[in-house]
Design an enzyme around this catalytic site. Structure first.
Site, mmCIF file in Angstrom:
data_model
loop_
_atom_site.group_PDB
_atom_site.id
_atom_site.type_symbol
_atom_site.label_atom_id
_atom_site.label_comp_id
_atom_site.label_asym_id
_atom_site.label_seq_id
_atom_site.Cartn_x
_atom_site.Cartn_y
_atom_site.Cartn_z
ATOM 1 C CE LYS A 70 -4.153 -1.896 2.134
ATOM 2 N NZ LYS A 70 -5.223 -1.711 3.106
ATOM 3 C CG ASP A 111 -8.038 0.615 3.391
ATOM 4 O OD1 ASP A 111 -8.867 -0.182 2.940
ATOM 5 O OD2 ASP A 111 -6.805 0.475 3.245
#
Ligand code: ATR
Length: 290
Positions: A70, A111
């Site tokens: 990420k 997220d």
């Protein structure tokens, strides 16, 4: 499954491991339910640089990015959404062609929206509320960021004080040790650690007798769907939000980025639950057997 042909648009998830990711089931169900000729595949990746050039050259339209890439993916992007830039992590890629036919890759982070949307769907008010976040990893960072955006006051608690304090400082919020939770008053409790996950389902990050002081409790662990934390929270009279809710809502936002239309959330939730049921977890080592 769609009829895969020359017009099928490609999506997928890069990370390692991704073999047991529930995202393919969720996104393929969503595409199919709206009659979209798109397919989403898991792609185990070690070398991010090579994977990024692969996505570009193979004509992928979008991808999810998961652990451990990420942060590593950021240098390989052409554009970065300002929120993803602030969080320093990307979980969503959108690929498009510019007017000269060059592929442009833009990175997003959904997220941070996942927890907020999951709590909002359960009618848990955040503005002006005090929310305790247990954990100091990537999930805690995204969740904490989202909570502050939603107007909550965040308190970080963590087993290791150093990383907990570091995250609290980044969020401009407070840190307290796990041992000091009995003296804290707050409205919502969120577990972002892996405590309680199969096969160690007896684990619970907070002593159960403290749960009655919260009006809502959320767990990002989804295997099992009802963790010991959520079970005890229910008994204590709290509203509960399970880990699939966060996975669903971050995925729903990815779907909207890729398609421009609202996600079929009920279809996606059903696909996640079915995907979870299909998995068998080794009771000894904790890894997924299928
Ligand atoms: P992610 O990026 O998915 O959030 P991570 O970076 O590995 O994952 O973070 C895991 C978090 O869970 C950390 O806050 C970790 O606490 P430490 O900072 O003390 O390591 C927490 N965690 C994991 N296992 C734990 C356990 N058995 N008890 C308490 N906290 C635990």
């Amino acid at each position: 499954m769609p009829q895969i042909n020359g017009s099928t648009e490609l999506f997928g998830i890069i990370g390692n491991p991704v073999r047991h990711s529930l995202s393919p089931a969720m996104h393929n169900a969503a595409f199919a339910s709206l009659g979209m000729n798109r397919v989403y595949v898991p792609m185990p990746v070690n070398d991010v640089a090579q994977a990024m050039s692969g996505l570009r050259s193979l004509g992928f339209r979008g991808a999810s990015v998961t652990v451990p890439h990420k942060e590593a993916v950021i240098p390989f992007l052409d554009e970065l959404d300002p929120v993803a830039d602030k969080i320093g992590a990307v979980n969503t890629l959108l690929l498009r062609q510019d007017s000269e036919g060059r592929t442009i890759v833009r990175g997003f982070n959904t997220d941070w929206l996942g927890a907020n949307a999951a709590l909002a769907a359960a009618q848990v008010e955040l503005r002006g509320k005090r929310v305790v976040v247990a954990g100091a990893g990537g999930a805690a960072k995204a969740v904490g960021f989202g909570l502050i955006e939603a107007g909550a006051e965040v308190v970080i608690t963590n087993r290791t004080a150093e990383s907990g304090q570091e995250l609290a400082q980044w969020l401009n919020s407070e840190f307290i040790a796990l041992d000091d939770l009995p003296w804290l008053t707050a409205d919502v409790f969120i577990n972002t650690t892996s405590v309680g996950m199969e096969p160690n389902t007896e684990g619970i990050i907070i002593p159960p007798h403290l749960l009655s002081k919260f009006s809502a409790v959320m767990d990002i662990v989804y295997a099992p769907l009802e963790t010991r934390l959520l079970n005890k929270a229910k008994t204590a009279g709290c509203r509960t939000v399970d880990g699939l809710a966060m996975l669903l809502h971050q995925g729903a936002e990815q779907f909207r980025i890729w398609t421009g239309v609202p996600a079929p959330e009920q279809v996606m939730r059903a696909a996640l639950e079915e995907g979870l049921l299909r998995r068998t977890i080794c009771a000894v080592c904790g890894s997924f057997l299928r």
